[in-house]
Motif scaffolding. Structure first.
Motif, PDB file in Angstrom:
ATOM      1  N   ALA A 191      -9.528  -7.234  -2.756  1.00 47.71           N
ATOM      2  CA  ALA A 191      -8.761  -6.047  -2.351  1.00 47.71           C
ATOM      3  C   ALA A 191      -9.625  -4.793  -2.439  1.00 47.71           C
ATOM      4  N   VAL A 192     -10.364  -4.648  -3.527  1.00 47.06           N
ATOM      5  CA  VAL A 192     -11.223  -3.476  -3.705  1.00 47.06           C
ATOM      6  C   VAL A 192     -12.318  -3.453  -2.648  1.00 47.06           C
ATOM      7  N   ARG A 193     -12.896  -4.605  -2.350  1.00 42.76           N
ATOM      8  CA  ARG A 193     -13.938  -4.681  -1.317  1.00 42.76           C
ATOM      9  C   ARG A 193     -13.376  -4.348   0.064  1.00 42.76           C
ATOM     10  N   LEU A 194     -12.159  -4.812   0.365  1.00 39.84           N
ATOM     11  CA  LEU A 194     -11.528  -4.444   1.637  1.00 39.84           C
ATOM     12  C   LEU A 194     -11.357  -2.933   1.719  1.00 39.84           C
ATOM     13  N   MET A 195     -10.849  -2.328   0.639  1.00 42.09           N
ATOM     14  CA  MET A 195     -10.665  -0.872   0.624  1.00 42.09           C
ATOM     15  C   MET A 195     -11.997  -0.164   0.834  1.00 42.09           C
ATOM     16  N   GLY A 196     -13.049  -0.668   0.188  1.00 42.33           N
ATOM     17  CA  GLY A 196     -14.378  -0.079   0.341  1.00 42.33           C
ATOM     18  C   GLY A 196     -14.915  -0.196   1.749  1.00 42.33           C
ATOM     19  N   ALA A 197     -14.391  -1.162   2.512  1.00 44.31           N
ATOM     20  CA  ALA A 197     -14.789  -1.341   3.906  1.00 44.31           C
ATOM     21  C   ALA A 197     -13.869  -0.582   4.854  1.00 44.31           C
ATOM     22  N   GLY A 198     -12.960   0.220   4.300  1.00 47.84           N
ATOM     23  CA  GLY A 198     -12.068   1.022   5.141  1.00 47.84           C
ATOM     24  C   GLY A 198     -10.808   0.318   5.594  1.00 47.84           C
ATOM     25  N   VAL A 199     -10.485  -0.819   4.984  1.00 44.87           N
ATOM     26  CA  VAL A 199      -9.285  -1.570   5.362  1.00 44.87           C
ATOM     27  C   VAL A 199      -8.125  -1.132   4.462  1.00 44.87           C
ATOM     28  N   PRO A 200      -6.982  -0.739   5.038  1.00 38.73           N
ATOM     29  CA  PRO A 200      -5.828  -0.390   4.214  1.00 38.73           C
ATOM     30  C   PRO A 200      -5.323  -1.614   3.435  1.00 38.73           C
ATOM     31  N   VAL A 201      -5.123  -1.426   2.137  1.00 44.24           N
ATOM     32  CA  VAL A 201      -4.702  -2.535   1.274  1.00 44.24           C
ATOM     33  C   VAL A 201      -3.614  -2.065   0.321  1.00 44.24           C
ATOM     34  N   GLU A 202      -2.603  -2.908   0.158  1.00 44.69           N
ATOM     35  CA  GLU A 202      -1.627  -2.747  -0.909  1.00 44.69           C
ATOM     36  C   GLU A 202      -1.865  -3.897  -1.870  1.00 44.69           C
ATOM     37  N   ARG A 211      -6.962 -14.437 -10.302  1.00 52.15           N
ATOM     38  CA  ARG A 211      -6.605 -13.016 -10.375  1.00 52.15           C
ATOM     39  C   ARG A 211      -7.769 -12.077 -10.042  1.00 52.15           C
ATOM     40  N   ASP A 212      -8.891 -12.240 -10.710  1.00 55.21           N
ATOM     41  CA  ASP A 212      -9.978 -11.271 -10.543  1.00 55.21           C
ATOM     42  C   ASP A 212     -10.603 -11.329  -9.156  1.00 55.21           C
ATOM     43  N   GLU A 213     -10.676 -12.523  -8.552  1.00 55.87           N
ATOM     44  CA  GLU A 213     -11.211 -12.582  -7.187  1.00 55.87           C
ATOM     45  C   GLU A 213     -10.240 -11.945  -6.202  1.00 55.87           C
ATOM     46  N   ASN A 214      -8.931 -12.026  -6.483  1.00 54.04           N
ATOM     47  CA  ASN A 214      -7.944 -11.353  -5.644  1.00 54.04           C
ATOM     48  C   ASN A 214      -8.124  -9.843  -5.714  1.00 54.04           C
TER      49      ASN A 214
END
Length: 196
Positions: free
Chosen positions: A148-159, A141-144
């Motif tokens: 996701a948070v790291r992708l968002m921080g890199a400018g990647v759209p995430v749901e 769970r926490d790595e998922n």
């Protein structure tokens, strides 16, 4: 798709197979009646982790474009250092010991790299949009959530969805209302991504 599996075929066999399918699908898109710019990668558990690695490889090699990543409870980090990894040691179907065993089989005698464990990637920019689903009582769970948070921080759209009351693989209990909602959410996310 079927890819070679560990322990008989340790990393990078599964990643090589999955990436070869991506390349083949892109090259044969016209024959398949598929838009080569609307190809997604995705999977569940180990398959989702491999899909995340395929997206990284495609970006790094300037490979075929990927429209979307559908990552359902992905295995992303061999280090097992998160709170959920340390505390969910006896959860149904998938626990800390099984995670350790899985990574041992997958890596074999090799070292973990971002190609094997996508959470090790330092640069997540330029990756395709992602849908990431996590189960509440899952060692992963926490790595998922962190990915996701790291992708968002890199400018990647995430749901991102963390499904309350679920555990790794509980979606296989198809009669459960939450499982039906999880499946519908996955299908809906994929449809929206490929329709855009």
């Amino acid at each position: 798709m079927h890819y070679r599996r560990a322990p008989e075929h340790p990393f990078p066999a599964a990643l090589d197979d999955a990436y070869a399918v991506l390349v083949w699908a892109h090259e044969h898109a016209a024959e398949l009646g598929v838009d080569p710019n609307r190809i997604a990668v995705g999977g569940h558990s180990a398959g989702a982790g491999i899909s995340a690695a395929v997206a990284l490889r495609a970006r790094d090699r300037q490979g075929p474009p990927i429209r979307f990543q559908l990552l359902n409870e992905p295995g992303l980090d061999d280090r097992q250092e998160t709170w959920s990894q340390r505390n969910f040691t006896d959860t149904p179907w998938h626990d800390r010991d099984r995670t350790s065993l899985m990574w041992g089989h997958y890596l074999g005698s090799g070292q973990a790299t971002p190609d094997a464990a996508p959470a090790r990637a330092t640069d997540l920019s330029g990756l395709p949009p992602a849908y990431i689903a996590a189960a509440e009582f899952d060692p992963l769970r926490d790595e998922n959530i962190d990915y996701a948070v790291r992708l968002m921080g890199a400018g990647v759209p995430v749901e991102l969805h963390q499904w309350p009351g679920t555990f790794h693989g509980s979606q296989a209990i198809t009669s459960a209302d939450v499982s039906q909602r999880q499946s519908a959410a996955l299908v809906g996310a994929l449809r929206r991504a490929l329709a855009a």
